[in-house]
Scaffold this motif. Structure first.
Motif, PDB file in Angstrom:
ATOM      1  N   LYS A  13       0.835  -1.198   0.000  1.00 16.92           N
ATOM      2  CA  LYS A  13       0.000   0.000   0.000  1.00 16.92           C
ATOM      3  C   LYS A  13       0.875   1.255   0.000  1.00 16.92           C
ATOM      4  O   LYS A  13       1.918   1.294   0.650  1.00 16.92           O
ATOM      5  N   TRP A  14       0.403   2.252  -0.731  1.00 10.14           N
ATOM      6  CA  TRP A  14       1.054   3.550  -0.849  1.00 10.14           C
ATOM      7  C   TRP A  14      -0.002   4.611  -0.591  1.00 10.14           C
ATOM      8  O   TRP A  14      -1.181   4.410  -0.917  1.00 10.14           O
ATOM      9  N   VAL A  15       0.395   5.729  -0.029  1.00 12.49           N
ATOM     10  CA  VAL A  15      -0.508   6.879   0.090  1.00 12.49           C
ATOM     11  C   VAL A  15      -0.132   7.820  -1.057  1.00 12.49           C
ATOM     12  O   VAL A  15       1.050   8.082  -1.282  1.00 12.49           O
ATOM     13  N   SER A  16      -1.154   8.250  -1.805  1.00 11.66           N
ATOM     14  CA  SER A  16      -0.896   8.956  -3.055  1.00 11.66           C
ATOM     15  C   SER A  16      -1.803  10.165  -3.232  1.00 11.66           C
ATOM     16  O   SER A  16      -2.848  10.274  -2.583  1.00 11.66           O
ATOM     17  N   THR A  17      -1.388  11.033  -4.138  1.00 11.28           N
ATOM     18  CA  THR A  17      -2.214  12.156  -4.582  1.00 11.28           C
ATOM     19  C   THR A  17      -1.877  12.421  -6.040  1.00 11.28           C
ATOM     20  O   THR A  17      -0.747  12.152  -6.470  1.00 11.28           O
ATOM     21  N   VAL A  18      -2.853  12.915  -6.785  1.00 11.39           N
ATOM     22  CA  VAL A  18      -2.626  13.255  -8.197  1.00 11.39           C
ATOM     23  C   VAL A  18      -2.691  14.768  -8.327  1.00 11.39           C
ATOM     24  O   VAL A  18      -3.639  15.403  -7.872  1.00 11.39           O
ATOM     25  N   PRO A  54      10.999   5.054  -0.974  1.00  8.58           N
ATOM     26  CA  PRO A  54      11.162   6.252  -1.782  1.00  8.58           C
ATOM     27  C   PRO A  54       9.872   7.068  -1.877  1.00  8.58           C
ATOM     28  O   PRO A  54       8.796   6.580  -1.544  1.00  8.58           O
ATOM     29  N   VAL A  55      10.038   8.302  -2.359  1.00 11.16           N
ATOM     30  CA  VAL A  55       8.905   9.110  -2.801  1.00 11.16           C
ATOM     31  C   VAL A  55       8.857   8.868  -4.314  1.00 11.16           C
ATOM     32  O   VAL A  55       9.857   9.075  -5.000  1.00 11.16           O
ATOM     33  N   THR A  56       7.713   8.374  -4.802  1.00  7.22           N
ATOM     34  CA  THR A  56       7.636   8.080  -6.229  1.00  7.22           C
ATOM     35  C   THR A  56       6.735   9.077  -6.941  1.00  7.22           C
ATOM     36  O   THR A  56       5.878   9.710  -6.326  1.00  7.22           O
ATOM     37  N   CYS A  57       6.961   9.182  -8.247  1.00  9.12           N
ATOM     38  CA  CYS A  57       6.124  10.016  -9.105  1.00  9.12           C
ATOM     39  C   CYS A  57       5.873   9.227 -10.382  1.00  9.12           C
ATOM     40  O   CYS A  57       6.825   8.797 -11.045  1.00  9.12           O
ATOM     41  N   LEU A  58       4.598   9.031 -10.697  1.00  7.05           N
ATOM     42  CA  LEU A  58       4.212   8.331 -11.918  1.00  7.05           C
ATOM     43  C   LEU A  58       4.180   9.324 -13.072  1.00  7.05           C
ATOM     44  O   LEU A  58       3.499  10.348 -12.994  1.00  7.05           O
ATOM     45  N   ILE A  59       4.931   9.012 -14.118  1.00 11.06           N
ATOM     46  CA  ILE A  59       5.010   9.835 -15.322  1.00 11.06           C
ATOM     47  C   ILE A  59       4.395   9.030 -16.466  1.00 11.06           C
ATOM     48  O   ILE A  59       4.883   7.943 -16.784  1.00 11.06           O
ATOM     49  N   ASP A  65      -0.835  14.818 -15.781  1.00  9.95           N
ATOM     50  CA  ASP A  65      -1.137  14.453 -14.388  1.00  9.95           C
ATOM     51  C   ASP A  65       0.067  13.726 -13.815  1.00  9.95           C
ATOM     52  O   ASP A  65       0.668  12.895 -14.502  1.00  9.95           O
ATOM     53  N   PHE A  66       0.391  14.025 -12.570  1.00 15.80           N
ATOM     54  CA  PHE A  66       1.500  13.356 -11.894  1.00 15.80           C
ATOM     55  C   PHE A  66       0.977  12.757 -10.602  1.00 15.80           C
ATOM     56  O   PHE A  66       0.365  13.462  -9.798  1.00 15.80           O
ATOM     57  N   LYS A  67       1.193  11.454 -10.410  1.00 12.08           N
ATOM     58  CA  LYS A  67       0.777  10.809  -9.160  1.00 12.08           C
ATOM     59  C   LYS A  67       2.000  10.674  -8.267  1.00 12.08           C
ATOM     60  O   LYS A  67       2.961   9.990  -8.620  1.00 12.08           O
ATOM     61  N   ILE A  68       1.961  11.351  -7.124  1.00 10.47           N
ATOM     62  CA  ILE A  68       3.060  11.336  -6.160  1.00 10.47           C
ATOM     63  C   ILE A  68       2.646  10.410  -5.018  1.00 10.47           C
ATOM     64  O   ILE A  68       1.489  10.432  -4.593  1.00 10.47           O
ATOM     65  N   SER A  69       3.588   9.593  -4.549  1.00  7.95           N
ATOM     66  CA  SER A  69       3.255   8.602  -3.532  1.00  7.95           C
ATOM     67  C   SER A  69       4.359   8.430  -2.506  1.00  7.95           C
ATOM     68  O   SER A  69       5.542   8.561  -2.824  1.00  7.95           O
ATOM     69  N   PHE A  70       3.925   8.120  -1.270  1.00  7.17           N
ATOM     70  CA  PHE A  70       4.821   7.681  -0.190  1.00  7.17           C
ATOM     71  C   PHE A  70       4.480   6.222   0.085  1.00  7.17           C
ATOM     72  O   PHE A  70       3.296   5.863   0.136  1.00  7.17           O
ATOM     73  N   ASP A 133       4.687   3.068 -21.853  1.00  6.85           N
ATOM     74  CA  ASP A 133       3.834   4.258 -21.804  1.00  6.85           C
ATOM     75  C   ASP A 133       3.878   4.979 -20.463  1.00  6.85           C
ATOM     76  O   ASP A 133       3.281   6.042 -20.307  1.00  6.85           O
ATOM     77  N   PHE A 134       4.594   4.438 -19.486  1.00  4.34           N
ATOM     78  CA  PHE A 134       4.729   5.121 -18.197  1.00  4.34           C
ATOM     79  C   PHE A 134       6.001   4.653 -17.495  1.00  4.34           C
ATOM     80  O   PHE A 134       6.527   3.583 -17.798  1.00  4.34           O
ATOM     81  N   PHE A 135       6.487   5.495 -16.591  1.00  4.98           N
ATOM     82  CA  PHE A 135       7.581   5.088 -15.706  1.00  4.98           C
ATOM     83  C   PHE A 135       7.408   5.824 -14.386  1.00  4.98           C
ATOM     84  O   PHE A 135       6.628   6.775 -14.281  1.00  4.98           O
ATOM     85  N   TYR A 136       8.095   5.329 -13.375  1.00  2.00           N
ATOM     86  CA  TYR A 136       8.097   5.993 -12.075  1.00  2.00           C
ATOM     87  C   TYR A 136       9.469   6.591 -11.820  1.00  2.00           C
ATOM     88  O   TYR A 136      10.484   6.002 -12.180  1.00  2.00           O
ATOM     89  N   THR A 137       9.470   7.752 -11.165  1.00  2.00           N
ATOM     90  CA  THR A 137      10.708   8.273 -10.583  1.00  2.00           C
ATOM     91  C   THR A 137      10.669   7.889  -9.109  1.00  2.00           C
ATOM     92  O   THR A 137       9.580   7.784  -8.526  1.00  2.00           O
TER      93      THR A 137
END
Length: 158
Positions: A13-18, A54-59, A65-70, A133-137
């Motif tokens: 599980k991750w906590v996320s926001t877009v 990590p702190v991730t970002c879906l690109i 839109d960017f989904k940032i997650s902890f 079509d997508f990657f995470y940082t």
């Protein structure tokens, strides 16, 4: 391989926001603070939760839109407190094999994109199928850490 690794990540599980319609850098800033408020107690249990990496970002290709997650700490994986901010949500990412390329320094959106392109090129050259079509940082360090920084880009294996 010396220029990337293949990791098997378990379901978690991750906590996320877009964040929509901002630059990646601004989206990361806004998203970080929304998630930081969640771990500081802006949740149904008013519980403080340890910061994780990590702190991730879906690109996503062609998407603003960017989904940032902890990552939700292991002790809260079974029942993370629900966010009280309607823009913040808990998501479960299914187990997956992920191609990872690591690099140091302060990672800008441009540097992440460059490293993702290098990884994509290597994977294509080696005939490794992956979701293009997508990657995470993934960032592992506080902005105050100056040396020996660790950053990653992730592509999911097909």
């Amino acid at each position: 391989a010396k220029d990337y690794e293949l990791r098997q990540y378990e379901t978690a599980k991750w906590v996320s926001t877009v964040i929509r319609g901002e630059t990646q850098k601004e989206a990361m800033r806004q998203g970080f603070w929304k998630l930081f408020h969640y771990i500081q107690g802006k949740n149904e249990k008013e519980m403080k939760i340890d910061m994780t990496v990590p702190v991730t970002c879906l690109i996503k290709s062609g998407c603003a839109d960017f989904k940032i997650s902890f990552f939700v700490p292991f002790e809260h994986q079974d029942s993370p407190p629900q966010p009280t901010d309607s823009d913040v949500f808990i998501e479960e990412r299914k187990a997956a094999p992920i191609f990872v390329r690591s690099f140091g320094g302060f990672a800008s959106p441009e540097k992440y994109a460059e490293e993702a392109e290098v990884l994509a090129r290597i994977l294509r050259n080696r005939g490794q199928p992956f979701h293009e079509d997508f990657f995470y940082t993934a960032g592992y360090d506080s902005p105050f850490k100056l040396f020996n920084r660790h950053n990653e880009v992730w592509y999911f294996k097909k």
